[in-house]
Write an enzyme that holds these catalytic residues in place. Structure first.
Site, PDB file in Angstrom:
ATOM      1  N   TRP A 101       0.832  -1.211   0.000  1.00 35.36           N
ATOM      2  CA  TRP A 101       0.000   0.000   0.000  1.00 35.36           C
ATOM      3  C   TRP A 101       0.858   1.249   0.000  1.00 35.36           C
ATOM      4  O   TRP A 101       0.534   2.238  -0.665  1.00 35.36           O
ATOM      5  CB  TRP A 101      -0.968   0.001   1.187  1.00 35.36           C
ATOM      6  CG  TRP A 101      -1.977  -1.102   1.119  1.00 35.36           C
ATOM      7  CD1 TRP A 101      -2.122  -2.141   1.996  1.00 35.36           C
ATOM      8  CD2 TRP A 101      -2.973  -1.302   0.106  1.00 35.36           C
ATOM      9  NE1 TRP A 101      -3.145  -2.958   1.584  1.00 35.36           N
ATOM     10  CE2 TRP A 101      -3.685  -2.474   0.443  1.00 35.36           C
ATOM     11  CE3 TRP A 101      -3.331  -0.596  -1.046  1.00 35.36           C
ATOM     12  CZ2 TRP A 101      -4.745  -2.966  -0.331  1.00 35.36           C
ATOM     13  CZ3 TRP A 101      -4.381  -1.085  -1.822  1.00 35.36           C
ATOM     14  CH2 TRP A 101      -5.074  -2.249  -1.465  1.00 35.36           C
ATOM     15  N   ASP A 169      -1.511   6.904   6.202  1.00 34.75           N
ATOM     16  CA  ASP A 169      -2.577   5.952   5.907  1.00 34.75           C
ATOM     17  C   ASP A 169      -2.746   5.083   7.161  1.00 34.75           C
ATOM     18  O   ASP A 169      -1.843   4.341   7.538  1.00 34.75           O
ATOM     19  CB  ASP A 169      -2.132   5.104   4.701  1.00 34.75           C
ATOM     20  CG  ASP A 169      -3.144   4.024   4.311  1.00 34.75           C
ATOM     21  OD1 ASP A 169      -4.131   3.826   5.033  1.00 34.75           O
ATOM     22  OD2 ASP A 169      -2.915   3.384   3.263  1.00 34.75           O
ATOM     23  N   LYS A 193     -11.831  -1.897   7.485  1.00 35.75           N
ATOM     24  CA  LYS A 193     -10.982  -2.744   8.314  1.00 35.75           C
ATOM     25  C   LYS A 193     -11.438  -2.682   9.780  1.00 35.75           C
ATOM     26  O   LYS A 193     -11.612  -3.696  10.419  1.00 35.75           O
ATOM     27  CB  LYS A 193      -9.510  -2.317   8.232  1.00 35.75           C
ATOM     28  CG  LYS A 193      -8.987  -2.016   6.820  1.00 35.75           C
ATOM     29  CD  LYS A 193      -8.809  -3.247   5.975  1.00 35.75           C
ATOM     30  CE  LYS A 193      -8.586  -3.004   4.492  1.00 35.75           C
ATOM     31  NZ  LYS A 193      -7.439  -2.254   4.082  1.00 35.75           N
TER      32      LYS A 193
HETATM   33  C1  LIG Z   1      -6.993  -1.884   2.628  1.00 38.80           C
HETATM   34  C2  LIG Z   1      -5.948  -0.835   2.582  1.00 38.80           C
HETATM   35  C3  LIG Z   1      -5.899   0.133   1.555  1.00 38.80           C
HETATM   36  C4  LIG Z   1      -6.870   0.131   0.417  1.00 38.80           C
HETATM   37  O1  LIG Z   1      -8.069   0.599   0.849  1.00 38.80           O
HETATM   38  P1  LIG Z   1      -9.304   0.879  -0.134  1.00 38.80           P
HETATM   39  O2  LIG Z   1     -10.288   1.518   0.800  1.00 38.80           O
HETATM   40  O3  LIG Z   1      -9.730  -0.435  -0.678  1.00 38.80           O
HETATM   41  O4  LIG Z   1      -8.840   1.801  -1.199  1.00 38.80           O
HETATM   42  C5  LIG Z   1      -4.933   1.100   1.618  1.00 38.80           C
HETATM   43  N1  LIG Z   1      -4.040   1.132   2.619  1.00 38.80           N
HETATM   44  C6  LIG Z   1      -4.042   0.225   3.610  1.00 38.80           C
HETATM   45  C7  LIG Z   1      -3.033   0.318   4.696  1.00 38.80           C
HETATM   46  C8  LIG Z   1      -5.002  -0.777   3.618  1.00 38.80           C
HETATM   47  O5  LIG Z   1      -5.013  -1.686   4.614  1.00 38.80           O
END
Ligand SMILES: *Cc1c(COP(=O)(O)O)cnc(C)c1O
Length: 365
Positions: A101, A169, A193
């Site tokens: 990511w 993030d 999540k």
């Molecule tokens: C799941 C995840 C993403 C992607 O998220 P989306 O909402 O599907 O775009 C990005 N960064 C991290 C750390 C993730 O766990």
């Protein structure tokens, strides 16, 4: 059929009591005679819902008053673009490459500004968080991925960035343990999540970073300033997911708040890592000092790749039969991964360990 323990990395388990509450309000939200799914987002009832969700985010995360809370769409993946599009000033940003990511975020940012990858653990299979104690330079911001969902690592410290805004993030660790929001310029998290069903992205942005987009012709939907001006209602927001986030946050609040969530998450992670570290049949792939509380990838001690692949498939299939589902590792890394977000009970982790023991006795001795 009874409910399973779902170890999916996302979308992932929601607390059962939250699902039941949502079910009880499904056709008639608190005497309005309507479902939240049917309600105008401009209605008084819905205004109450979104305001309640925001208030709970602010309370549980202790968001300082000079930050705005936004509920956007497009997932964390859209933030990979919105961050550089909106925060670009001098035209250069620093990124730390700690996984899939993180590198996707950097790749997207390169479309809008110059990216310096100042540290990476790629050569070590992203098994640890590199040391980045202090960052200076002409950067518009530093981007880090606080918890790396796929490789199961997390930052145990925050880099010192002085006046450079720190952007992170936090999709897979939001509200899993305390986080000092005041250390960040911007935080974002896809909800699926740890917060809600998919469809909403939480963004927390410091007010001084909200400006007219510096990129010419930025679509209105991709501008933080426009979403702030409109209270996340420039267009129809993801109404139901925001409502569900409110229920999840209420569940946290009613169950001891963030301190109790943190205690439980540490207990679950310790159970699993201690078991893996003591095992002669399994091992964790993330290095000590960088281990995630939320995502625990692991392998068996089988080193022959073909045999390992067959064993992993058997593990995942038999676990599912035992009511422990979604334990396959990410398609890019293989092996197994147990995602143990806030909604995973301690008993779920205990059931996993008991299964691992039984599987090892039958297959790995
Ligand atoms: C799941 C995840 C993403 C992607 O998220 P989306 O909402 O599907 O775009 C990005 N960064 C991290 C750390 C993730 O766990």
């Amino acid at each position: 059929m009874s409910r399973v323990y779902n170890f999916s990395a996302g979308p992932s388990m929601l607390p059962e009591s939250v699902l039941k509450k949502a079910a009880s309000e499904l056709t008639d939200y608190r005497g309005t005679g309507q479902s939240v799914m049917e309600m105008s987002h401009r209605s008084k009832a819905y205004k109450g819902i979104i305001e309640n969700t925001e208030a709970l985010v602010r309370e549980l995360m202790a968001v300082p008053s000079n930050y705005k809370v936004l509920f956007l769409q497009g997932g964390a993946s859209l933030q990979f673009a919105m961050v550089p599009m909106n925060l670009r000033k001098k035209g250069k940003a620093a990124y730390v490459d700690t996984g899939v990511w993180a590198s996707k975020a950097a790749k997207e940012a390169k479309k809008w500004l110059e990216v310096d990858t100042i540290a990476s653990s790629k050569d070590a299979g992203y098994s640890f968080i590199p040391e980045v104690k202090k960052v200076d330079g002409d950067y518009d911001y530093l981007h880090i991925t606080l918890n790396n969902t796929i490789m199961g690592t997390k930052w145990e410290y925050l880099p010192e960035t002085g006046s450079i805004p720190l952007v992170s993030d936090i999709s897979s660790c939001v509200l899993s343990e305390p986080l000092d929001v005041s250390k960040f310029g911007l935080l974002y998290a896809g909800a699926q999540k740890n917060l809600a069903p998919a469809g909403v992205t939480l963004v927390i942005i410091r007010e001084d970073l909200i400006t007219d987009s510096p990129v010419e012709n930025t679509p209105a939907m991709l501008r933080y300033d426009i979403h702030v001006e409109n209270g996340s209602m420039y267009n129809t927001p993801p109404c139901y997911s925001i409502y569900m986030m409110g229920l999840v946050l209420e569940w946290i609040k009613e169950n001891g708040g963030l301190p109790e969530v943190t205690r439980r998450n540490k207990e679950k992670a310790a159970l699993l890592y201690d078991y893996l570290d003591a095992s002669s049949c399994y091992h964790a792939t993330a290095q000590k000092g960088s281990r995630s509380l939320m995502n625990v990838p692991f392998l068996t001690k089988e080193t022959d790749p073909e045999k390992a692949d067959a064993i992993n498939k058997k593990f995942v299939a038999e676990a599912a039969e035992a009511g422990l589902v979604n334990l396959a590792g990410h398609r890019l890394v293989g092996g197994m991964r147990a995602s143990i977000y806030n909604a995973m009970p301690v008993d779920g982790v205990k059931a996993l360990i008991a299964f691992m023991d039984k599987f090892a006795a039958e297959n790995l001795k």
